[in-house]
Design an enzyme around this catalytic site. Sequence first.
Site, PDB file in Angstrom:
ATOM      1  N   GLU A 129      90.469  17.770 -54.088  1.00 43.53           N
ATOM      2  CA  GLU A 129      90.924  17.393 -52.744  1.00 43.53           C
ATOM      3  C   GLU A 129      92.106  16.443 -52.916  1.00 43.53           C
ATOM      4  O   GLU A 129      91.960  15.237 -52.948  1.00 43.53           O
ATOM      5  CB  GLU A 129      89.802  16.748 -51.939  1.00 43.53           C
ATOM      6  CG  GLU A 129      90.163  16.541 -50.489  1.00 43.53           C
ATOM      7  CD  GLU A 129      89.110  15.777 -49.710  1.00 43.53           C
ATOM      8  OE1 GLU A 129      89.378  15.474 -48.535  1.00 43.53           O
ATOM      9  OE2 GLU A 129      88.045  15.474 -50.260  1.00 43.53           O
ATOM     10  N   ASP A 272      81.030  16.502 -47.316  1.00 42.80           N
ATOM     11  CA  ASP A 272      81.983  15.463 -47.702  1.00 42.80           C
ATOM     12  C   ASP A 272      81.207  14.230 -48.174  1.00 42.80           C
ATOM     13  O   ASP A 272      81.595  13.089 -47.915  1.00 42.80           O
ATOM     14  CB  ASP A 272      82.919  15.120 -46.542  1.00 42.80           C
ATOM     15  CG  ASP A 272      84.171  14.373 -46.985  1.00 42.80           C
ATOM     16  OD1 ASP A 272      84.492  14.389 -48.191  1.00 42.80           O
ATOM     17  OD2 ASP A 272      84.838  13.765 -46.123  1.00 42.80           O
ATOM     18  N   GLY A 307      84.588   9.616 -46.333  1.00 41.60           N
ATOM     19  CA  GLY A 307      83.533  10.559 -46.663  1.00 41.60           C
ATOM     20  C   GLY A 307      82.367  10.385 -45.709  1.00 41.60           C
ATOM     21  O   GLY A 307      82.501   9.829 -44.613  1.00 41.60           O
TER      22      GLY A 307
END
Length: 382
Positions: A129, A272, A307
């Site tokens: 990512e 996430d 996150g």
Amino acid sequence: MSTALVNGRVLTAQGFAEGVAVVIDGRDIVSILPEADLPGTLPRHDLQGAWLVPGFIDAQVNGGGGVLFNNAPTVDAIRQIGEAHRRFGTTGFMPTLISDDLAVMREAIAATRQAIVEGVPGVLGIHLEGPYLAPSRKGTHDAGKFRVPDAREIELAASLDNGVTLITLAPERVPAESIRALVARGAIVAAGHTAGSYEEIGAGLVAGVRGFTHLYNAMSPLQGREPGAVGAALEDPHSWVGIIADGHHVHPGSLRVALAAKPQGKVFLVTDAMPPVGSDDPSYALYGEIITVQDGVVRNAAGSLAGSALDMATAVRNAVNLLGLPLAEAARMASSYPADFLGLSASHGRIATGYRADLVALDERLQVTTTWIDGMPAAHAG
């Protein structure tokens, strides 16, 4: 040895079915047949009426069990993260490295390769990512790590040779020929952390962008005169979108809009997840900063979401309770659809003959009671 899973409600292509047995042998499902047709000598596992669904596949797992992949890009860390998430039904996952230096990327790719060689349960590949992202949409990423990949870095980023590689990037920051080069090397490319215009995202889709990372979050929004990344994602019928259904990242109404706009099968669940998932410690270090989960929300000192503390079983329950979806569809959003996105539709994400015996049993409260990875069972407290 073959084992028959019986007395459950089994999610098939037609929906939930009762009175059918799922026979597993080794790591595979070898047959699905009426329980009445089972040989009397075949060992049986009584599901006690549980819902039996395909194992959950999480394409975005930054950490779990107190471990952040960036801080420990090792096989042991991947194993610990996988064990933490397995108790919540995740039987396949992509260890996710957020934007970092080249040396850390190299270590993370090597660790993922070795974890697959060693058969660490559930490891499907790696998700990078970043660091090819837009500074204005950085979220909790360190913009000091951002860069545009040259030919050598493209080679490294797509170098995992025994698993899936997923790369999240901002299409407006990476030349189209570089996106095409990543795709040509077998990488799956997703748009995320992007300030791209509708036109720039469209050009990325033409170049090979296959999906969108955590739709709505860290991307240019849909507006009347500028559809942005969100508008491009919702309009395109071919791409997939991952959503974080924790009730904090995106309003349920916005998620329902995505479900209405995209063809069925193109919206899938991700967590996430950060280290607090599966851990008693609510805090962790990211880029040297201590971040703590408070009331289920993970934020950094600047107030940006950092996150999540979400697990896949909770995401499935939220899809049912917050989004009003039938359990069958919520389960597919956690299994079949991410498998399709990751190019694993022929082997993962479905309960069908010839597929991996990656399965989850859920009780009436949709809590995980048992998981199977490659046919190996593990019991969990609901």
